[in-house]
Design a protein around this motif. Structure first.
Motif, PDB file in Angstrom:
ATOM      1  N   THR A 196      -0.481  -1.948   5.970  1.00 46.54           N
ATOM      2  CA  THR A 196      -0.580  -2.336   7.375  1.00 46.54           C
ATOM      3  C   THR A 196      -1.942  -2.005   7.967  1.00 46.54           C
ATOM      4  O   THR A 196      -2.489  -0.923   7.727  1.00 46.54           O
ATOM      5  CB  THR A 196       0.508  -1.624   8.201  1.00 46.54           C
ATOM      6  N   PHE A 197      -2.484  -2.926   8.742  1.00 43.14           N
ATOM      7  CA  PHE A 197      -3.693  -2.692   9.531  1.00 43.14           C
ATOM      8  C   PHE A 197      -3.272  -2.543  10.988  1.00 43.14           C
ATOM      9  O   PHE A 197      -2.545  -3.390  11.514  1.00 43.14           O
ATOM     10  CB  PHE A 197      -4.668  -3.870   9.414  1.00 43.14           C
ATOM     11  N   GLU A 198      -3.734  -1.502  11.653  1.00 42.40           N
ATOM     12  CA  GLU A 198      -3.350  -1.280  13.046  1.00 42.40           C
ATOM     13  C   GLU A 198      -3.871  -2.376  13.970  1.00 42.40           C
ATOM     14  O   GLU A 198      -3.243  -2.718  14.965  1.00 42.40           O
ATOM     15  CB  GLU A 198      -3.868   0.077  13.521  1.00 42.40           C
ATOM     16  N   ASP A 199      -5.030  -2.922  13.649  1.00 43.98           N
ATOM     17  CA  ASP A 199      -5.665  -3.897  14.545  1.00 43.98           C
ATOM     18  C   ASP A 199      -5.511  -5.337  14.078  1.00 43.98           C
ATOM     19  O   ASP A 199      -6.237  -6.220  14.519  1.00 43.98           O
ATOM     20  CB  ASP A 199      -7.156  -3.574  14.686  1.00 43.98           C
ATOM     21  N   ARG A 200      -4.569  -5.578  13.168  1.00 43.56           N
ATOM     22  CA  ARG A 200      -4.438  -6.933  12.622  1.00 43.56           C
ATOM     23  C   ARG A 200      -2.968  -7.303  12.432  1.00 43.56           C
ATOM     24  O   ARG A 200      -2.179  -6.515  11.912  1.00 43.56           O
ATOM     25  CB  ARG A 200      -5.152  -7.025  11.283  1.00 43.56           C
ATOM     26  N   GLU A 201      -2.626  -8.512  12.854  1.00 38.94           N
ATOM     27  CA  GLU A 201      -1.271  -9.013  12.619  1.00 38.94           C
ATOM     28  C   GLU A 201      -1.174  -9.596  11.220  1.00 38.94           C
ATOM     29  O   GLU A 201      -2.099 -10.273  10.765  1.00 38.94           O
ATOM     30  CB  GLU A 201      -0.911 -10.085  13.658  1.00 38.94           C
ATOM     31  N   ASP A 202      -0.092  -9.326  10.549  1.00 39.87           N
ATOM     32  CA  ASP A 202       0.141  -9.842   9.203  1.00 39.87           C
ATOM     33  C   ASP A 202       1.594 -10.298   9.141  1.00 39.87           C
ATOM     34  O   ASP A 202       2.495  -9.512   8.858  1.00 39.87           O
ATOM     35  CB  ASP A 202      -0.140  -8.761   8.161  1.00 39.87           C
ATOM     36  N   ALA A 203       1.806 -11.578   9.440  1.00 41.61           N
ATOM     37  CA  ALA A 203       3.173 -12.106   9.542  1.00 41.61           C
ATOM     38  C   ALA A 203       3.978 -11.957   8.253  1.00 41.61           C
ATOM     39  O   ALA A 203       5.141 -11.539   8.291  1.00 41.61           O
ATOM     40  CB  ALA A 203       3.137 -13.563   9.991  1.00 41.61           C
ATOM     41  N   PRO A 204       3.434 -12.301   7.066  1.00 41.09           N
ATOM     42  CA  PRO A 204       4.214 -12.121   5.836  1.00 41.09           C
ATOM     43  C   PRO A 204       4.586 -10.655   5.584  1.00 41.09           C
ATOM     44  O   PRO A 204       5.695 -10.361   5.139  1.00 41.09           O
ATOM     45  CB  PRO A 204       3.281 -12.652   4.746  1.00 41.09           C
ATOM     46  N   LEU A 205       3.658  -9.736   5.876  1.00 39.10           N
ATOM     47  CA  LEU A 205       3.953  -8.318   5.710  1.00 39.10           C
ATOM     48  C   LEU A 205       5.084  -7.890   6.650  1.00 39.10           C
ATOM     49  O   LEU A 205       6.000  -7.158   6.255  1.00 39.10           O
ATOM     50  CB  LEU A 205       2.693  -7.498   5.989  1.00 39.10           C
ATOM     51  N   LYS A 206       5.033  -8.380   7.881  1.00 38.40           N
ATOM     52  CA  LYS A 206       6.102  -8.082   8.842  1.00 38.40           C
ATOM     53  C   LYS A 206       7.435  -8.642   8.357  1.00 38.40           C
ATOM     54  O   LYS A 206       8.472  -7.990   8.467  1.00 38.40           O
ATOM     55  CB  LYS A 206       5.746  -8.679  10.206  1.00 38.40           C
ATOM     56  N   TYR A 207       7.391  -9.850   7.795  1.00 37.37           N
ATOM     57  CA  TYR A 207       8.606 -10.499   7.298  1.00 37.37           C
ATOM     58  C   TYR A 207       9.291  -9.638   6.241  1.00 37.37           C
ATOM     59  O   TYR A 207      10.497  -9.368   6.312  1.00 37.37           O
ATOM     60  CB  TYR A 207       8.245 -11.871   6.726  1.00 37.37           C
ATOM     61  N   PHE A 208       8.515  -9.181   5.242  1.00 36.69           N
ATOM     62  CA  PHE A 208       9.115  -8.410   4.156  1.00 36.69           C
ATOM     63  C   PHE A 208       9.461  -6.992   4.576  1.00 36.69           C
ATOM     64  O   PHE A 208      10.449  -6.422   4.099  1.00 36.69           O
ATOM     65  CB  PHE A 208       8.170  -8.403   2.943  1.00 36.69           C
ATOM     66  N   THR A 209       8.681  -6.408   5.471  1.00 39.40           N
ATOM     67  CA  THR A 209       9.000  -5.068   5.975  1.00 39.40           C
ATOM     68  C   THR A 209      10.335  -5.081   6.699  1.00 39.40           C
ATOM     69  O   THR A 209      11.177  -4.192   6.510  1.00 39.40           O
ATOM     70  CB  THR A 209       7.898  -4.574   6.926  1.00 39.40           C
ATOM     71  N   GLU A 210      10.552  -6.102   7.515  1.00 37.00           N
ATOM     72  CA  GLU A 210      11.821  -6.194   8.248  1.00 37.00           C
ATOM     73  C   GLU A 210      12.991  -6.417   7.309  1.00 37.00           C
ATOM     74  O   GLU A 210      14.099  -5.919   7.559  1.00 37.00           O
ATOM     75  CB  GLU A 210      11.733  -7.329   9.275  1.00 37.00           C
ATOM     76  N   ARG A 211      12.766  -7.137   6.211  1.00 37.29           N
ATOM     77  CA  ARG A 211      13.847  -7.334   5.238  1.00 37.29           C
ATOM     78  C   ARG A 211      14.235  -6.016   4.575  1.00 37.29           C
ATOM     79  O   ARG A 211      15.420  -5.734   4.386  1.00 37.29           O
ATOM     80  CB  ARG A 211      13.417  -8.352   4.180  1.00 37.29           C
TER      81      ARG A 211
ATOM     82  N   THR B 286      -8.427  -5.464  -0.266  1.00 40.96           N
ATOM     83  CA  THR B 286      -7.935  -5.389  -1.645  1.00 40.96           C
ATOM     84  C   THR B 286      -6.877  -4.300  -1.775  1.00 40.96           C
ATOM     85  O   THR B 286      -5.834  -4.493  -2.427  1.00 40.96           O
ATOM     86  CB  THR B 286      -9.094  -5.112  -2.620  1.00 40.96           C
ATOM     87  N   ARG B 287      -7.131  -3.124  -1.166  1.00 40.09           N
ATOM     88  CA  ARG B 287      -6.146  -2.037  -1.217  1.00 40.09           C
ATOM     89  C   ARG B 287      -4.847  -2.450  -0.529  1.00 40.09           C
ATOM     90  O   ARG B 287      -3.748  -2.161  -1.016  1.00 40.09           O
ATOM     91  CB  ARG B 287      -6.711  -0.781  -0.557  1.00 40.09           C
ATOM     92  N   ALA B 288      -4.974  -3.151   0.610  1.00 38.15           N
ATOM     93  CA  ALA B 288      -3.782  -3.604   1.331  1.00 38.15           C
ATOM     94  C   ALA B 288      -3.006  -4.617   0.500  1.00 38.15           C
ATOM     95  O   ALA B 288      -1.774  -4.575   0.438  1.00 38.15           O
ATOM     96  CB  ALA B 288      -4.187  -4.211   2.671  1.00 38.15           C
ATOM     97  N   ARG B 289      -3.724  -5.532  -0.161  1.00 38.11           N
ATOM     98  CA  ARG B 289      -3.054  -6.531  -1.005  1.00 38.11           C
ATOM     99  C   ARG B 289      -2.311  -5.863  -2.162  1.00 38.11           C
ATOM    100  O   ARG B 289      -1.167  -6.223  -2.485  1.00 38.11           O
ATOM    101  CB  ARG B 289      -4.095  -7.516  -1.530  1.00 38.11           C
ATOM    102  N   ASP B 290      -2.958  -4.869  -2.783  1.00 34.85           N
ATOM    103  CA  ASP B 290      -2.334  -4.169  -3.908  1.00 34.85           C
ATOM    104  C   ASP B 290      -1.091  -3.401  -3.466  1.00 34.85           C
ATOM    105  O   ASP B 290      -0.088  -3.345  -4.189  1.00 34.85           O
ATOM    106  CB  ASP B 290      -3.339  -3.223  -4.563  1.00 34.85           C
ATOM    107  N   ALA B 291      -1.159  -2.802  -2.279  1.00 36.52           N
ATOM    108  CA  ALA B 291       0.003  -2.077  -1.752  1.00 36.52           C
ATOM    109  C   ALA B 291       1.147  -3.045  -1.457  1.00 36.52           C
ATOM    110  O   ALA B 291       2.324  -2.751  -1.721  1.00 36.52           O
ATOM    111  CB  ALA B 291      -0.384  -1.314  -0.489  1.00 36.52           C
ATOM    112  N   PHE B 292       0.812  -4.200  -0.910  1.00 32.08           N
ATOM    113  CA  PHE B 292       1.818  -5.233  -0.650  1.00 32.08           C
ATOM    114  C   PHE B 292       2.478  -5.667  -1.957  1.00 32.08           C
ATOM    115  O   PHE B 292       3.706  -5.785  -2.048  1.00 32.08           O
ATOM    116  CB  PHE B 292       1.148  -6.428   0.032  1.00 32.08           C
ATOM    117  N   TRP B 293       1.653  -5.905  -2.979  1.00 31.43           N
ATOM    118  CA  TRP B 293       2.166  -6.348  -4.281  1.00 31.43           C
ATOM    119  C   TRP B 293       3.113  -5.298  -4.861  1.00 31.43           C
ATOM    120  O   TRP B 293       4.183  -5.618  -5.388  1.00 31.43           O
ATOM    121  CB  TRP B 293       0.989  -6.596  -5.232  1.00 31.43           C
TER     122      TRP B 293
END
Length: 281
Positions: free
Chosen positions: A241-256, A212-219
């Protein structure tokens, strides 16, 4: 069983009307890639496995199968029987479908040595429902922009690396029952109206406190990026970001955001941030 009861009444007009439905599209996003480097018979078996696994799962949960081919499966909620909670039922099914598709993807890789990329999207809107076709090729179906929009959204999963996307109208109907996060503002092919697209994460109340905290930070990062606050957006995305988990949408927007900071460019105020024109499918 319910469809057979309707058919036995021999009254097609009973299902002919304009009504709001929810359309769910499940697609093999890399079907062209999967068909190369493999024998024709093997790809036929692969595609059939995808079709059977997805259709049986959806039909067993009350969906109406409208279309099924080697590339995608499309089902309706709210047709042929009217259902005022069609969007909610679609979300409940899609939340469980995520896990089922992980199993299907693993089975395809083990059996055929191919990594399938499967995406799901659904949209809600008006459609003209009725009996279409000629003679033995007649079938009950629906026509409307809502059907094309679901297919267009589904393709976006390949861009984001997401699993399930939902339209703004669907989210408005299920926001009290679903955990989501925003993606981009999109414009359907042939339209000039922008609307929000969301990624479905889970049913309401089922996310862990950490998720939930990660989702809120993303939002928050999405909101900041749209305002042009690039540094703040990057900080928010890193907090998600989670160190032990891949999150493709988060990576997409971070790179943008990182690319925008490197180029020191901020989208013009008149242009909606993270907006795109969808291509016809």
């Amino acid at each position: 069983r319910l469809f057979e009861e309707l058919a036995d009444q021999n009254n097609p007009a009973k299902m002919t009307e304009r009504r709001e439905i929810t359309v769910l599209t499940c697609r093999l996003l890399n079907h062209a890639e999967l068909s190369t480097g493999i024998e024709a018979r093997q790809f036929e078996e692969l595609a059939t496995h995808f079709q059977r696994s997805v259709t049986e799962f959806l039909i067993a949960r009350g969906a109406y199968l409208d279309d099924c081919d080697a590339r995608q499966v499309r089902v309706f909620f709210g047709f042929p029987l009217s259902d005022e909670h069609h969007a909610l039922h679609a979300v409940q099914v899609a939340a469980v479908l995520r896990t089922h598709l992980s199993v299907v993807t693993r089975e395809i890789e083990q059996r055929f040595g191919k990594k399938a990329q499967i995406g799901v999207a659904f949209s809600t809107g008006p459609a003209v429902c009725g009996l279409y076709g000629v003679s033995h090729f007649e079938s009950f179906s629906a026509i409307g922009d809502v059907i094309d929009f679901a297919s267009q959204l589904c393709v976006l999963n390949a861009e984001y690396g997401s699993k399930v996307l939902i339209s703004a109208r669907t989210y408005a109907l299920v926001k009290d029952n679903a955990e989501v996060r925003p993606m981009e503002m999109v414009c359907a092919a042939g339209s000039s109206q922008m609307s929000e697209v969301y990624e479905l994460l889970a049913e309401k109340g089922t996310l862990s406190e950490q998720d939930t905290r990660a989702r809120d930070a993303f939002w928050q990062g999405v909101v900041q990026y749209r305002k042009g606050d690039l540094k703040q957006a990057l900080a928010s995305f890193k907090s998600a970001t989670f160190e032990d988990r891949e999150d493709a949408p988060l990576k997409y927007f971070t790179e943008r955001v990182e690319a925008a900071l490197k180029e020191k460019t901020v989208p013009e105020k008149e242009t909606p941030k993270h907006s795109r024109k969808l291509a016809a499918t």
